[in-house]
Design a protein around this motif. Structure first.
Motif, PDB file in Angstrom:
ATOM      1  N   PRO A  34       0.799  -1.230   0.000  1.00 13.32           N
ATOM      2  CA  PRO A  34       0.000   0.000   0.000  1.00 13.32           C
ATOM      3  C   PRO A  34       0.833   1.283   0.000  1.00 13.32           C
ATOM      4  O   PRO A  34       0.413   2.299  -0.543  1.00 13.32           O
ATOM      5  CB  PRO A  34      -0.816  -0.120   1.299  1.00 13.32           C
ATOM      6  CG  PRO A  34      -0.912  -1.588   1.545  1.00 13.32           C
ATOM      7  CD  PRO A  34       0.394  -2.162   1.077  1.00 13.32           C
TER       8      PRO A  34
ATOM      9  N   ALA B 123      -4.059  -2.018   3.660  1.00 17.68           N
ATOM     10  CA  ALA B 123      -4.330  -1.598   2.282  1.00 17.68           C
ATOM     11  C   ALA B 123      -5.399  -0.515   2.213  1.00 17.68           C
ATOM     12  O   ALA B 123      -5.322   0.407   1.392  1.00 17.68           O
ATOM     13  CB  ALA B 123      -4.762  -2.810   1.453  1.00 17.68           C
TER      14      ALA B 123
ATOM     15  N   THR C 160       0.578  -9.030  -3.065  1.00 14.52           N
ATOM     16  CA  THR C 160       0.662  -8.084  -1.954  1.00 14.52           C
ATOM     17  C   THR C 160       1.692  -6.994  -2.203  1.00 14.52           C
ATOM     18  O   THR C 160       1.539  -5.871  -1.724  1.00 14.52           O
ATOM     19  CB  THR C 160       0.993  -8.817  -0.640  1.00 14.52           C
ATOM     20  OG1 THR C 160       2.210  -9.559  -0.798  1.00 14.52           O
ATOM     21  CG2 THR C 160      -0.129  -9.755  -0.248  1.00 14.52           C
TER      22      THR C 160
ATOM     23  N   GLY D  27      -5.385   0.985  -3.594  1.00 14.29           N
ATOM     24  CA  GLY D  27      -5.339   0.445  -2.237  1.00 14.29           C
ATOM     25  C   GLY D  27      -6.657  -0.173  -1.830  1.00 14.29           C
ATOM     26  O   GLY D  27      -6.700  -1.203  -1.151  1.00 14.29           O
TER      27      GLY D  27
ATOM     28  N   SER E  71      -7.316  -3.932  -0.772  1.00 14.04           N
ATOM     29  CA  SER E  71      -8.028  -4.216   0.471  1.00 14.04           C
ATOM     30  C   SER E  71      -9.151  -5.222   0.234  1.00 14.04           C
ATOM     31  O   SER E  71      -9.354  -6.155   1.025  1.00 14.04           O
ATOM     32  CB  SER E  71      -8.595  -2.931   1.064  1.00 14.04           C
ATOM     33  OG  SER E  71      -9.312  -3.192   2.257  1.00 14.04           O
TER      34      SER E  71
END
Length: 401
Positions: free
Chosen positions: A29, A149, A232, A251, A255
């Protein structure tokens, strides 16, 4: 005390895992902010994440041995402090070298917490509930990642990435205090003789490496890990660089994928307990086959296409490629037995993190060179090979205990 039952202890393990994973998964992130401020390439940024996993891999086996021998309460406390303290210092770091070194130190705690948690689940839950309980514990991993995230890009935009990192460090410190005060590990009488309950390292090594299902999983583990770390670490950069998505929206998509992963870790545990009780490896094969399909979808994604397509692919990817850990730990623990389960999980993590260490560098180099299509294709290829290998019947070996 009456409240100290299996489910309340599982709740504490989940809280600890959420705090740990918020730190473990902050790199993706915050990637756009770190890459911009440090003026580094994608491959160099991948090396920062690799440092985190190098130290975690070195810690994995010693942590497994400790988990088999000492109270999980103090080990859980130490794990969380080992994440909180370096992150607090990292929030003030100003160079790539400092960020890389502190990222490595953060790996100390992350390299040990899975062994402590897996051992706790095995102690507290009977065999018919273990895959489900392990999946629930592993939801903490993805819930923490999803929290990072969802919140960190906006926090970094509003307060700066350093303040965002410090808040994650504070959360890990709070979880450490709660663990030290409340968590207890249930005593388990593994055998009638203390010597058998605590075998020497040479005996443990012999038990593990003569177990052929265990060895097969070791060989596949780095490739399974590669599929997870690609998402990730690079999903946000992929969406911002190639698809023209804003950092905040990217992000949010990550998420969503991580929340799907949290659901997947429970769902795959339930599926394994109900339909794959005697062939859990085939359940894992199904996970990897669907992962291959999702990675292929990202490889074929048109540039600047509609946002809903990567969002849906991300949900499938997260549900599968990041939903495997609890299931894999149960497969490992049941193949070797509870007496050496902590050590076995440590060995597995040590080997699997070869994929976590090399994966970001390999994927980043492919993205910098041939492009993201080639990078995602590499993930699809190794995932498909893992699916085939796991579907084949495994040679039967007797568990250690």
């Amino acid at each position: 005390m009456a409240w100290r039952n299996a489910w309340s202890m599982l709740g504490l393990l989940v809280v600890g895992q959420i705090a740990m994973s918020s730190g473990s998964y902050l790199w993706g992130p915050l990637a756009p902010f770190l890459v911009a401020e440090l003026s580094v390439s994608k491959a160099q940024f991948g090396a920062v994440q690799s440092a985190f996993y190098v130290v975690g891999a070195l810690m994995a086996v010693p942590a497994g041995v400790l988990a088999d021998r000492f109270d999980g309460r103090w080990l859980l406390l130490a794990c969380l402090l080992a994440m909180a303290i370096p992150l607090a210092v990292l929030s003030a770091a100003k160079t790539l070298l400092a960020v890389t070194l502190l990222a490595g130190l953060c790996g100390l705690g992350n390299g040990a917490i899975n062994q402590v948690g897996a051992r706790g689940v095995l102690h507290w839950f009977p065999p018919q509930q273990r895959a489900t309980a392990m999946g629930l514990r592993q939801t903490g991993n993805m819930l923490g990642a999803a929290l990072a995230a969802a919140a960190l890009p906006s926090l970094a935009l509003g307060l700066g990435w350093r303040a965002a990192v410090f808040l994650v460090a504070a959360g890990a410190g709070l979880a450490a205090v709660l663990s030290g005060l409340l968590y207890r590990e249930r005593p388990v009488d593994l055998t009638s003789t203390p010597a058998a309950a605590r075998p020497g390292l040479r005996a443990v090594a012999g038990q593990l490496f003569s177990n052929r299902p265990f060895v097969r999983l070791l060989l596949l583990a780095p490739f399974i890990a590669y599929a997870q770390i690609a998402m990730t670490t690079f999903f946000v950069l992929f969406l911002t660089d190639r698809q023209g998505v804003s950092a905040a929206a990217a992000g949010s998509l990550l998420s969503g994928a991580l929340l799907a992963a949290a659901l997947g870790r429970v769902a795959w545990g339930v599926i394994a307990d109900r339909f794959f009780t005697h062939s859990r490896s085939r359940c894992l094969a199904l996970v990897m086959a669907l992962t291959a399909a999702a990675a292929a979808g990202l490889a074929l994604l048109p540039v600047n296409g509609p946002l809903v397509v990567p969002a849906l692919i991300g949900l499938l990817y997260g549900f599968c490629a990041m939903g495997w850990q609890g299931l894999l730990m149960v497969v490992i623990a049941e193949s070797v037995g509870i007496a050496v389960a902590g050590t076995a999980v440590g060995v597995l993590i040590n080997v699997a993190w070869g994929g976590f260490v090399l994966g970001p560098v390999v994927f980043g180099a492919l993205a910098d060179g041939p492009g993201y299509g080639t990078a995602w294709t590499s993930v699809a290829g190794v995932s498909a090979l893992c699916a085939v290998a796991l579907w084949l019947p495994a040679p039967v070996s007797r568990p250690a205990a």
